[in-house]
Write a protein that holds these residues in place. Sequence first.
Motif, PDB file in Angstrom:
ATOM      1  N   HIS A  42      -4.080   2.111   8.696  1.00  0.00           N
ATOM      2  CA  HIS A  42      -2.863   2.514   8.109  1.00  0.00           C
ATOM      3  C   HIS A  42      -2.961   3.381   7.141  1.00  0.00           C
ATOM      4  O   HIS A  42      -2.308   4.434   6.727  1.00  0.00           O
ATOM      5  CB  HIS A  42      -1.753   1.517   7.601  1.00  0.00           C
ATOM      6  N   THR A  43      -4.108   3.367   6.097  1.00  0.00           N
ATOM      7  CA  THR A  43      -4.102   3.805   4.873  1.00  0.00           C
ATOM      8  C   THR A  43      -5.297   4.890   4.978  1.00  0.00           C
ATOM      9  O   THR A  43      -5.243   6.108   4.338  1.00  0.00           O
ATOM     10  CB  THR A  43      -4.467   3.020   3.683  1.00  0.00           C
ATOM     11  N   VAL A  54       0.975  -1.298  -0.176  1.00  0.00           N
ATOM     12  CA  VAL A  54       0.068  -0.141   0.135  1.00  0.00           C
ATOM     13  C   VAL A  54       0.909   1.245  -0.204  1.00  0.00           C
ATOM     14  O   VAL A  54       0.325   2.465  -0.645  1.00  0.00           O
ATOM     15  CB  VAL A  54      -1.078  -0.010   1.073  1.00  0.00           C
ATOM     16  N   ASP A  55       1.963   1.252   0.535  1.00  0.00           N
ATOM     17  CA  ASP A  55       2.958   2.424   0.634  1.00  0.00           C
ATOM     18  C   ASP A  55       3.464   2.783  -0.860  1.00  0.00           C
ATOM     19  O   ASP A  55       3.607   3.718  -1.265  1.00  0.00           O
ATOM     20  CB  ASP A  55       4.104   2.304   1.589  1.00  0.00           C
ATOM     21  N   TYR A  61       1.664   2.484  -3.126  1.00  0.00           N
ATOM     22  CA  TYR A  61       0.330   3.142  -4.085  1.00  0.00           C
ATOM     23  C   TYR A  61       0.090   4.375  -3.360  1.00  0.00           C
ATOM     24  O   TYR A  61      -0.860   4.903  -3.796  1.00  0.00           O
ATOM     25  CB  TYR A  61      -0.919   2.094  -4.008  1.00  0.00           C
ATOM     26  N   ALA A  62       1.023   4.809  -2.323  1.00  0.00           N
ATOM     27  CA  ALA A  62       0.707   6.077  -1.655  1.00  0.00           C
ATOM     28  C   ALA A  62       0.460   7.402  -2.499  1.00  0.00           C
ATOM     29  O   ALA A  62      -0.513   8.421  -2.215  1.00  0.00           O
ATOM     30  CB  ALA A  62       1.777   6.471  -0.576  1.00  0.00           C
ATOM     31  N   ASP A  63       0.992   7.226  -3.708  1.00  0.00           N
ATOM     32  CA  ASP A  63       0.985   8.548  -4.642  1.00  0.00           C
ATOM     33  C   ASP A  63      -0.228   8.607  -5.769  1.00  0.00           C
ATOM     34  O   ASP A  63      -0.549   9.187  -6.326  1.00  0.00           O
ATOM     35  CB  ASP A  63       2.052   8.770  -5.454  1.00  0.00           C
TER      36      ASP A  63
END
Length: 404
Positions: free
Chosen positions: A369-370, A338-339, A341-343
Motif C-alpha cells: 500500500h505504501t 499511513v494515509d 503520513y502520506a505528505d
Amino acid sequence: MIIKKFTAKTEEEALVQAKAELGDGIVIMNVKTAAPKGVFSFLKKPQIEVTVAKEEESERYPAAGQKKKPEEVSLKETFRQVARAAGTEAPPLRQPEVTREPDESHNLLVEKLDSLQTMIEKRLQEEEEPEPEEAEEDSEMVRFMKLLYNTMLDNEVDEKYANQLVDEMERSVKPNQPFDHALAEVYQKMILKFGKAMPIEKGGKSPRIVFFVGPTGVGKTTTIAKIASRFRLEQKRKIALFTADTYRIAAAEQLRTYANILEVPFRVIYSVEDLQMGVRDFREYDFILVDMAGHSPHNPALRESMNAFISGLDETLEKEVHLVLSATTKYNDLVNIVDAYADMEDYKVIFTKLDETTSLGNLLNLRLHTGANLSYITYGQNVPDDIEVFNPQKTVKQLLGGKN
C-alpha cells in the motif's frame, strides 16, 4: 537502580502497586503470567507479574566532564539484574540475520523451502480428491493455487493483493509444471515484493538523526530503547536520546530512565530551535534518536508540528524517519494511519507486537500500500531483547503457512 517485581490480577493493578511504592518515573522491564503456587494452586487463577525499574537520584547521567564512579554497575550487569529480577536470564542480543539476495539460483530457493514444500504436499493430500469428471481441470497445480490463495487470506493478506499474486502466478506457471517449482517461484515473488530490509545504519557523516513517529500505544518508546541498546552494546556507538513528546510526562520519564541505564545523554526538546541546538551539541555523536509525540491520524495540528521538526533541520544533515505501527491493528485502521503520513518525507516502517498476533498479512499489505521498506520487527516488551531486523524470507515462509 531499583528493580522490583509486583504481582496482581492484572497488569494495571500491578503498576498501581509499583507507583504507590516507588512513585512516578518507573519503567516496565518485563511482563509475564505467574502460575499460582501451593497445594490448592489448581483452584487459583494465574496472576500477572510485572518487573519495573526506577533510577535513583545518584544514578542520573553525569554532567559533562564528570567521571563515573568506580563502583557503578556496568551496563550489561544492569540488564542482567533486570533479567534475574524478572525470573529469567535475558538471551544475548539478536544479531541482524545475514540474508541472501532474493535473486539467487532456483536450486537454492528450493533447498530452503524443503520443510514448507513437505507441509503443502501434506495439506494437498488431505484435501478431498476431485471427482473423476473434475480431475482433468482440478489438477495438482490448480489445487496448489487454491491452497495458496486461502492460506494468504487466512494470514489476513488483503484480498486485493492475494488476487494480484495468484494472477501473476497463473500467467507465469505452466499447468503441468511441478508444484515445487511454482512454490519456489511464489516464494521468490513475495520476497521481491517485500524488498530489502532497511535498518538504521551509520552513514558517512555524524550524527545521523533518526525520528520515530506513529500513533500512541504501539510501543514506540520501548522500541527506541531496544534500538539504542543494540547500538550501545553491540556496536559501541555514541548515541543521544531526545524526546519531543511533551504531551505525556510519563513517556519522557520512561525514555530518560532508559538513557540513564544506557549511560547516554537525554534531552527534552520543545521547538525546532531546541532540536537544532541539540544536534550542534552532539555533532560528534553517531546517532541522535528522537521520540516524537504519538498522535491520532485525525489530529492535523500535531502532524504539522511533527513535520516542522523533521523539515526544520539543515538539509545537509543525515536524517531518516521510522513509522512505528502495531501488527495487531486492523488493516483498515492501518491504512487510515499511513494515509495521514502520506505528505511526510520518505519513511521506513517498524512493526511491533508480533508476539500478540499469529497473522502477518498486514506486513505485506502495508508494504504494497505504501511502498515503504520495513526496518525492524519487535515481539515483546523485554529491553534490550525482543527486536530484530526485518527478515523477508522468514516472513514469507510464515505467510505461506510454514512455521517460524
